[in-house]
Structures are given as structure tokens and as C-alpha cells.
Design a protein around this motif. Structure first.
Motif, short mmCIF file in Angstrom:
data_model
loop_
_atom_site.label_atom_id
_atom_site.label_comp_id
_atom_site.label_asym_id
_atom_site.label_seq_id
_atom_site.Cartn_x
_atom_site.Cartn_y
_atom_site.Cartn_z
N ILE A 130 0.87 -1.07 -0.05
CA ILE A 130 0.03 0.03 0.13
C ILE A 130 0.92 1.24 -0.20
CG2 ILE A 130 -1.92 -1.08 1.32
CD1 ILE A 130 -1.08 0.25 3.77
N CYS A 131 0.25 2.39 -0.70
CA CYS A 131 1.38 3.47 -0.86
C CYS A 131 0.38 4.47 0.05
CB CYS A 131 1.41 4.03 -2.22
SG CYS A 131 2.28 2.80 -3.08
N ARG A 152 5.49 3.44 1.36
CA ARG A 152 5.35 2.02 0.97
C ARG A 152 5.09 1.14 2.03
NH1 ARG A 152 8.62 3.57 -3.96
NH2 ARG A 152 10.23 3.19 -2.36
N LEU A 153 4.11 0.33 2.25
CA LEU A 153 4.22 -0.82 3.36
C LEU A 153 3.76 -1.92 2.78
CD1 LEU A 153 2.45 1.42 6.23
CD2 LEU A 153 5.04 0.92 5.81
N ASN A 154 4.35 -3.15 3.15
CA ASN A 154 3.81 -4.43 2.81
C ASN A 154 3.27 -5.21 3.70
OD1 ASN A 154 5.16 -4.40 0.24
ND2 ASN A 154 7.01 -4.98 1.19
N LEU A 155 1.70 -5.61 3.31
CA LEU A 155 0.93 -6.28 4.17
C LEU A 155 0.74 -7.58 3.61
CD1 LEU A 155 -1.82 -3.46 4.42
CD2 LEU A 155 0.17 -3.95 6.16
N SER A 156 0.55 -8.73 4.29
CA SER A 156 0.31 -10.11 4.11
C SER A 156 -0.26 -11.02 5.25
CB SER A 156 1.52 -10.79 3.62
OG SER A 156 1.46 -11.80 3.14
N PHE A 179 -3.25 5.88 -1.23
CA PHE A 179 -3.70 6.42 -2.72
C PHE A 179 -3.07 5.34 -3.82
CE2 PHE A 179 0.62 8.29 -1.43
CZ PHE A 179 1.31 7.60 -2.43
N ALA A 180 -2.71 4.15 -3.24
CA ALA A 180 -2.44 3.29 -4.25
C ALA A 180 -2.40 1.78 -3.69
CB ALA A 180 -0.97 3.43 -5.13
N ILE A 181 -2.59 0.87 -4.21
CA ILE A 181 -2.53 -0.50 -3.78
C ILE A 181 -1.93 -1.48 -4.88
CG2 ILE A 181 -4.03 -2.46 -3.11
CD1 ILE A 181 -6.32 -0.73 -2.22
N GLU A 234 -0.58 -6.12 -10.36
CA GLU A 234 -1.64 -5.15 -10.93
C GLU A 234 -1.57 -4.10 -9.68
OE1 GLU A 234 -5.57 -6.99 -12.55
OE2 GLU A 234 -5.05 -8.35 -10.87
N GLU A 235 -2.17 -2.85 -10.19
CA GLU A 235 -1.97 -1.72 -9.41
C GLU A 235 -3.09 -0.87 -9.53
OE1 GLU A 235 0.92 1.42 -10.39
OE2 GLU A 235 1.59 1.52 -8.35
N TRP A 236 -3.62 -0.19 -8.54
CA TRP A 236 -4.76 0.48 -8.44
C TRP A 236 -4.50 1.73 -7.54
CZ3 TRP A 236 -4.79 -4.45 -7.45
CH2 TRP A 236 -5.40 -5.63 -8.06
N VAL A 237 -4.59 2.89 -8.40
CA VAL A 237 -4.39 4.08 -7.96
C VAL A 237 -5.39 5.12 -7.91
CG1 VAL A 237 -2.88 6.18 -8.50
CG2 VAL A 237 -2.24 4.08 -9.04
N TYR A 238 -5.51 6.02 -6.93
CA TYR A 238 -6.54 6.95 -6.55
C TYR A 238 -5.83 8.31 -6.46
CZ TYR A 238 -8.48 2.30 -4.90
OH TYR A 238 -8.69 0.89 -4.97
N PRO A 239 -5.74 8.86 -7.67
CA PRO A 239 -5.34 10.18 -7.86
C PRO A 239 -5.72 11.39 -6.92
CG PRO A 239 -6.11 9.35 -10.07
CD PRO A 239 -6.52 8.21 -8.96
N ASP A 240 -7.07 11.15 -6.69
CA ASP A 240 -7.64 12.20 -5.68
C ASP A 240 -7.03 12.26 -4.39
OD1 ASP A 240 -9.32 12.79 -7.85
OD2 ASP A 240 -11.02 11.89 -7.18
#
Length: 182
Positions: free
Chosen positions: A23-24, A45-49, A85-87, A94-100
Motif C-alpha cells: 500500500i502507498c 510504501r508498506l507491505n501487508l500479508s 492512494f495506491a494498492i 496489478e496496481e490500483w491508483v486513487y489520484p484524488d
């Protein structure tokens, strides 16, 4: 909960089921709890699992809470949805970005990087030529000539004594082409 909270929550949970997720976040946002040395980071950036076997990983309506290790020290992290703001799935890439929700300086850097890759002229660039196709091997049928029956075949001349080993002796084994160097 921020407007994108339910969407971020669903995406994070789905990707955590597959494996590790990065996660960013903007660590300067209100409500973010990270080690003091990282509180001024605009792009953390943090890694989760689930494989980390976190005793307290919580993905809820407010955001994400989990105890993580930073340089060997454990720290309870809290990330509200508004700061994320990003996963990125480490499994599927795959990456999902939330620019807002991106910090302005990260968004600006992203725009500068993308402008640098676009040519300055307004003219369209010609498409790169297609790579030349490699020539293909042509297969053709090989027709064997029929051998005349043994009775009609001409007799072969007897081999000379100096032509090679007699038929009864096995051929001398050839030496290998590799050798051991110490």
C-alpha cells in the motif's frame, strides 16, 4: 469514511486473499500512525500479508491497522483510507491508483515523468517498424530410393586390410572433448 473507502477496502481484502500487497500512503495526513522517522514521508510504501501472521491486522471502515516491523522493531501502524492512494498486488503485479488522494508533490512528479516521455513536437510520431519475421525452415518430403533386392545388388568389393578394424572388433572409444582443469 472517505468516499473511496469501501472501494479501497474491498480491493485490499481481495488482494490480501491472493498474497502480499503493497500500500502507498501519505504519512503526513491526519490519523496516520507510523514510526517517527517516517512521519514526513509523502510517498510511504508498506507491505501487508496474511503470511506475516499479523496478530492484529484489521481492515475496517476507518482504514488499516496492523503491527509491522521497521528495522527489527515492531510498531503499531494505522492508515486511514484518505491517506492511502495506491494498492499493488505483489502476486499479480496489478496496481490500483486513487489520484484524488495522492499528495500534490507525488502527482506533480508523476506528471513531469509522463511529460518527459512524450515528444515536444505536436506531430505524431511514426509507428516503429514491425520486427522482421525470421525466415522459417521449409520442410519437404524426402523420398528414399528403393534398394534392389539383395540377389540383384552388385557384390561389394572386399575391404582392404588397411581400411579399418575388422568387423569382429568393437571400434576404439573416442575421447571426450571436455577435460578437467585443476
Amino acid at each position: 469514511m472517505d468516499k473511496k473507502g469501501p472501494e479501497k477496502k474491498a480491493r485490499l481484502l481481495a488482494e490480501l486473499d491472493k498474497g502480499m500487497v503493497m500500500i502507498c500512503l501519505d504519512a503526513r495526513r491526519p490519523g496516520v500512525l507510523v514510526p517517527p522517522s517516517l512521519r514526513t514521508e509523502a510517498y510511504l510504501r508498506l507491505n501487508l500479508s496474511y503470511r506475516f501472521d499479523p496478530p492484529d491486522l484489521t481492515v475496517g471502515e476507518w482504514g488499516v491497522r496492523c503491527t509491522l516491523s521497521f528495522s527489527g522493531s515492531r510498531f503499531k501502524v494505522a492508515v486511514p483510507w484518505s491517506a492511502l492512494f495506491a494498492i499493488t498486488s505483489q502476486v499479480t503485479r496489478e496496481e490500483w491508483v486513487y489520484p484524488d488522494d495522492m499528495p500534490p508533490e507525488v502527482l506533480q512528479q508523476l506528471m513531469l515523468t509522463s511529460k518527459a516521455s512524450i515528444p515536444e513536437t505536436g506531430a505524431e510520431q511514426p509507428a516503429a517498424p514491425a520486427p522482421a519475421e525470421r525466415p522459417r525452415a521449409v520442410l519437404r518430403e524426402v523420398v528414399l530410393q528403393e534398394q534392389p533386392p539383395a540377389e540383384e545388388a552388385p557384390a561389394a568389393p572386399a575391404p582392404a586390410a588397411t581400411e579399418g578394424p575388422p568387423k569382429d572388433e568393437p571400434p576404439t572409444p573416442r575421447r571426450g572433448h571436455l577435460r578437467l582443469v585443476k
